[in-house]
Design a protein around this motif. Structure first.
Motif, PDB file in Angstrom:
ATOM      1  N   VAL A   1      19.049  69.585  48.703  1.00  0.00           N
ATOM      2  CA  VAL A   1      19.643  69.467  50.031  1.00  0.00           C
ATOM      3  C   VAL A   1      18.765  70.212  51.022  1.00  0.00           C
ATOM      4  O   VAL A   1      18.208  71.259  50.716  1.00  0.00           O
ATOM      5  N   ARG A   2      18.631  69.631  52.213  1.00  0.00           N
ATOM      6  CA  ARG A   2      17.799  70.234  53.254  1.00  0.00           C
ATOM      7  C   ARG A   2      18.450  69.988  54.612  1.00  0.00           C
ATOM      8  O   ARG A   2      19.338  69.133  54.738  1.00  0.00           O
ATOM      9  N   ALA A   3      18.027  70.741  55.593  1.00  0.00           N
ATOM     10  CA  ALA A   3      18.461  70.510  56.971  1.00  0.00           C
ATOM     11  C   ALA A   3      17.515  69.509  57.623  1.00  0.00           C
ATOM     12  O   ALA A   3      16.297  69.582  57.424  1.00  0.00           O
ATOM     13  N   ASP A   4      18.059  68.574  58.385  1.00  0.00           N
ATOM     14  CA  ASP A   4      17.238  67.589  59.093  1.00  0.00           C
ATOM     15  C   ASP A   4      16.742  68.209  60.399  1.00  0.00           C
ATOM     16  O   ASP A   4      17.534  68.441  61.318  1.00  0.00           O
ATOM     17  N   PRO A   5      15.435  68.485  60.526  1.00  0.00           N
ATOM     18  CA  PRO A   5      14.934  69.161  61.731  1.00  0.00           C
ATOM     19  C   PRO A   5      14.887  68.257  62.961  1.00  0.00           C
ATOM     20  O   PRO A   5      14.693  68.744  64.070  1.00  0.00           O
ATOM     21  N   TYR A   6      15.065  66.949  62.784  1.00  0.00           N
ATOM     22  CA  TYR A   6      14.928  66.010  63.899  1.00  0.00           C
ATOM     23  C   TYR A   6      16.270  65.422  64.343  1.00  0.00           C
ATOM     24  O   TYR A   6      16.306  64.596  65.259  1.00  0.00           O
ATOM     25  N   ALA A   7      17.364  65.813  63.716  1.00  0.00           N
ATOM     26  CA  ALA A   7      18.672  65.264  64.080  1.00  0.00           C
ATOM     27  C   ALA A   7      19.128  65.817  65.426  1.00  0.00           C
ATOM     28  O   ALA A   7      18.780  66.935  65.819  1.00  0.00           O
TER      29      ALA A   7
ATOM     30  N   GLY B   1      22.142  66.672  66.205  1.00  0.00           N
ATOM     31  CA  GLY B   1      23.078  67.755  65.941  1.00  0.00           C
ATOM     32  C   GLY B   1      22.883  68.263  64.531  1.00  0.00           C
ATOM     33  O   GLY B   1      22.090  67.706  63.757  1.00  0.00           O
ATOM     34  N   PRO B   2      23.568  69.342  64.155  1.00  0.00           N
ATOM     35  CA  PRO B   2      23.415  69.896  62.800  1.00  0.00           C
ATOM     36  C   PRO B   2      23.693  68.840  61.729  1.00  0.00           C
ATOM     37  O   PRO B   2      24.770  68.248  61.700  1.00  0.00           O
ATOM     38  N   THR B   3      22.717  68.605  60.867  1.00  0.00           N
ATOM     39  CA  THR B   3      22.836  67.570  59.845  1.00  0.00           C
ATOM     40  C   THR B   3      22.200  68.032  58.546  1.00  0.00           C
ATOM     41  O   THR B   3      21.050  68.471  58.536  1.00  0.00           O
ATOM     42  N   LEU B   4      22.957  67.953  57.465  1.00  0.00           N
ATOM     43  CA  LEU B   4      22.433  68.218  56.132  1.00  0.00           C
ATOM     44  C   LEU B   4      22.054  66.895  55.476  1.00  0.00           C
ATOM     45  O   LEU B   4      22.753  65.892  55.646  1.00  0.00           O
ATOM     46  N   VAL B   5      20.949  66.899  54.731  1.00  0.00           N
ATOM     47  CA  VAL B   5      20.506  65.698  54.031  1.00  0.00           C
ATOM     48  C   VAL B   5      20.500  65.996  52.531  1.00  0.00           C
ATOM     49  O   VAL B   5      19.744  66.850  52.057  1.00  0.00           O
TER      50      VAL B   5
END
Length: 233
Positions: free
Chosen positions: A11-17, A19-23
């Protein structure tokens, strides 16, 4: 009937979303190397707080959710994080896909309150699956994804903190009723305060003394008490 197995590989954070989004990276395996034309998948994510330990500061921050530690044997229930849908393209046997999960920084929401209270380590998650599979090597069959399909996942607290810091750097988040927000805006306008932070600090200062109005106090160089948190503009 095709049997499906699911594994969360990271799991990672989407740096381009926006709003706050986990992938979440999801591996999907179809039994017997079956041909899957497409997979309409529904995924429910739950936090399972009983599957990790907590330090004294974390336990204190979680008191609003679960009560005193002495009661946790009966109060440490799963917390809903999100429910999302994803369309998986065709594959044979096995594939990997991303599951994007929008998140909220609202600490009035149980999941946000829980994750904000954690200092380090990992948050234990359970991913529950259902949906519809379109399968068949020489034809086209419609099959359900059984409701008992699931996968465990460990969300690093550092990933959550990094994601929130990216979207709300150095800030906290506070939700207020409309009438309270209107009163706060009127107070800010009346005293010509430059920001919400200055407004909150002025109110905190006024609560501690009966001195001059906030703007005069600021101009005189008086130091206002620091707030325990900051509100996002």
């Amino acid at each position: 009937m095709t049997d499906f197995a699911f594994t969360c590989t990271g799991v990672r954070a989407d740096p381009y979303a926006a709003g706050p989004t986990l992938v979440f990276r999801l591996r999907i395996t179809a039994s017997g190397g079956a041909r899957v034309h497409a997979l309409a998948l529904r995924c429910q994510l739950r936090i399972e707080p009983a599957r990790r330990g907590y330090g004294p500061a974390e336990a204190a921050a979680l008191r609003d959710l679960f009560g005193d530690r002495s009661r946790w044997g009966s109060t440490l229930h799963p917390v809903q994080l999100a429910q999302v849908a994803v369309m998986v393209p065709g594959f044979t046997g096995e594939t990997e896909t991303d599951v994007a999960v929008p998140c909220s920084y609202d600490t009035d929401i149980s999941a946000g309150r829980y994750l904000a209270a954690l200092e380090d380590g990992e948050a234990p998650l359970l991913m529950l699956f259902s949906g519809t599979a379109f399968t068949g090597a020489g034809g086209f069959h419609v099959e359900p994804v059984p409701w008992d399909r699931e996968a465990t996942c460990r969300l690093p607290v550092a990933v959550w903190q990094e994601m929130m810091e990216q979207h709300f750097p150095g800030c906290g988040w506070l939700r207020l009723p409309r009438d309270t927000m209107a009163d706060l805006l009127a107070y800010r306008s009346r005293h010509a305060l430059a920001s919400w932070e200055e407004t909150v600090r002025a109110l905190l200062g006024a609560a501690h003394d009966d001195g001059p109005p906030p703007r005069e106090r600021a101009r005189s160089g008086a130091v206002l008490p620091r707030a325990a948190g900051r509100t996002a503009p």
